[in-house]
Design an enzyme around this catalytic site. Structure first.
Site, PDB file in Angstrom:
ATOM      1  N   GLY A   1      10.553 -23.685   7.491  1.00 46.37           N
ATOM      2  CA  GLY A   1      10.658 -24.854   8.371  1.00 46.37           C
ATOM      3  C   GLY A   1      10.332 -24.531   9.815  1.00 46.37           C
ATOM      4  CB  CYS A   2       9.785 -26.695  12.730  1.00 43.47           C
ATOM      5  SG  CYS A   2       8.188 -27.309  12.125  1.00 43.47           S
ATOM      6  N   PRO A   3      11.617 -24.078  13.651  1.00 38.53           N
ATOM      7  CG  PRO A   3      12.366 -23.015  15.617  1.00 38.53           C
ATOM      8  CD  PRO A   3      12.851 -23.687  14.356  1.00 38.53           C
TER       9      PRO A   3
END
Lengths: 77, 70, 271
Positions: A14-16
């Site tokens: 996932g981000c970040p």
């Protein structure tokens, strides 16, 4: 097709953290070399390319893969 | 005359004006705890009586601040 | 180049993401050696933030033990630590945040006779001491050893800090010349300090150290940053190197360190 000097698969990242991995991978390349970065659909493909460009790198290609993920070819600044 | 004290432009009528007198006017309680910068130069403490402030001068009172550890 | 572990990448992700810091900046932090003088109001937030940031080797100097009256602002020390040495208490919290660091404790009273040996080998020094003789001693020793320094001072609702790069920028002695006479220094019982002011100033100092190590931004060199927490007015005062500075000027008159007289109250009680 352009040949990549390194590949980082960030499927299911996932981000970040995907951007963190991209930065680490890019830091190991020389200027002008190419990183192939695989990103999930959704927020990753919507956010990471912009961040990569803000750091001065160039996105050469953006391709949809069969499994729905995205392949980016990034030329290091 | 107009002088800038700690970044603020002020009107002071008294001339000539020594650093010692300016510290008095500004009611600086313990001048020993202040270092005075006049137009970028630190004024020697022993010269506070003679050093004078002129029109358009910039004066900064720089306070000793010691706290931290204990 | 360091091969970051998965855990390190996640721990330092918010630094690595910063364009100006990145992987290279985090590597510099992990390889840096920083000394904190004083494990009190300023040294506590400095130590916690530098530990969190991954500064690889952190030294901390203080000869004192934790007292109940410290806890209002010295945030690395907890109620259970009363009576414990401040450097050990701070080390425990720093390692609890980040176990991969090396924390070197110096439980000594800094003096002319030991300071140069203690600061030698560090890349950056942060002054969080509470008394003027030691502040001047730290300044002079850093100028002599050519080690950059962050000066910090707090009193009541006020704070001040400046960053000194010896040979390149104005030093503490350029502006403040010499310790004020001991009898002019506000006695401990008269002065006080808002606890959060220590956190505000210490955090600014920590940021300066991180900026110096990573080479990011503009340091508070030739600049005295002052603030007053009552009004929240911040002011940057331009300072200038003084040619007649006795330690960093054209003809230094201080060629050997010395221990200046200290106000009696500075020795034990608190600001």
């Amino acid at each position: 097709m352009t040949k990549a000097d390194a590949v980082k698969d960030c499927r299911h990242v996932g981000c970040p953290m995907n951007m963190v991995y991209a930065k680490v991978a890019l830091s190991k390349l020389q200027s002008g070399q190419i990183l192939e970065l695989i990103l999930d659909d959704g927020p990753p493909i919507n956010n990471v390319p912009g961040s990569v460009q803000k750091e001065g790198h160039t996105i050469l290609e953006k391709n949809r893969l069969d499994d729905g993920a995205w392949q980016l070819l990034i030329k290091k600044a | 005359m107009q002088i800038t004290i700690n970044g603020t432009l002020e009107n002071i009528t008294e001339t000539p004006l020594s650093i010692a007198r300016l510290l008095e006017i500004r009611e600086v309680e313990s001048p020993e705890m202040v270092s005075v910068q006049l137009n970028g130069t630190i004024v020697e403490r022993a010269h506070y009586g003679e050093a004078t402030v002129s029109d358009n001068d910039e004066v900064d009172f720089l306070y000793f601040m010691g706290g931290g550890s204990h | 180049m360091i091969d970051f572990s998965e855990e390190q990448l996640e721990r330092y992700s918010r630094h690595i993401l910063l364009h100006d810091v990145g992987v290279e900046g985090q590597e510099k932090l992990l390889q840096a050696r920083v000394l904190i003088v004083g494990a009190g109001g300023l040294g506590c937030p400095i130590g916690l933030y530098l530990a969190a940031a991954g500064v690889g080797t952190i030294g901390i100097v203080d000869s004192d033990t934790v007292d109940l009256s410290n806890l209002q602002r010295q945030i690395a020390h907890f109620t259970k630590d009363i009576g414990m040495s401040k450097v050990e208490s701070a080390k425990e919290k720093m390692l609890a945040i980040n176990p991969e660091l090396t924390v070197i404790t110096h439980q000594v009273h800094l003096q002319a006779s030991n300071i140069r040996e203690i600061i030698r080998g560090y890349d950056f020094v942060l002054d969080g001491t509470d008394n003027f003789p030691t502040k001047f001693l730290v300044n002079d020793a850093c100028v002599m050893e050519n080690i950059p320094l962050s000066h910090g001072g707090i009193l009541r609702f006020d704070g001040q800090t400046m960053t000194i790069v010896p040979g390149r920028s104005t030093c503490y002695r350029c502006t403040f010349k010499a310790p004020p006479p001991p009898d002019a220094v506000p006695t401990c019982s008269q002065a006080g300090v808002l606890g959060a002011v220590a956190g505000m100033l210490g955090t600014i100092q920590a940021a300066e150290a991180l900026k110096y190590i990573t080479g990011v931004g503009t340091l508070l060199t030739d600049t005295l940053l002052t603030f007053n927490a009552k009004t929240m007015d911040f002011r940057k005062i331009k300072l200038h190197r003084q040619a007649n500075c006795p330690i960093c000027g054209e003809k230094p008159t201080i060629t050997e360190l010395f221990d200046a007289e200290q106000a009696a109250c500075d020795l034990k009680c608190s600001f």
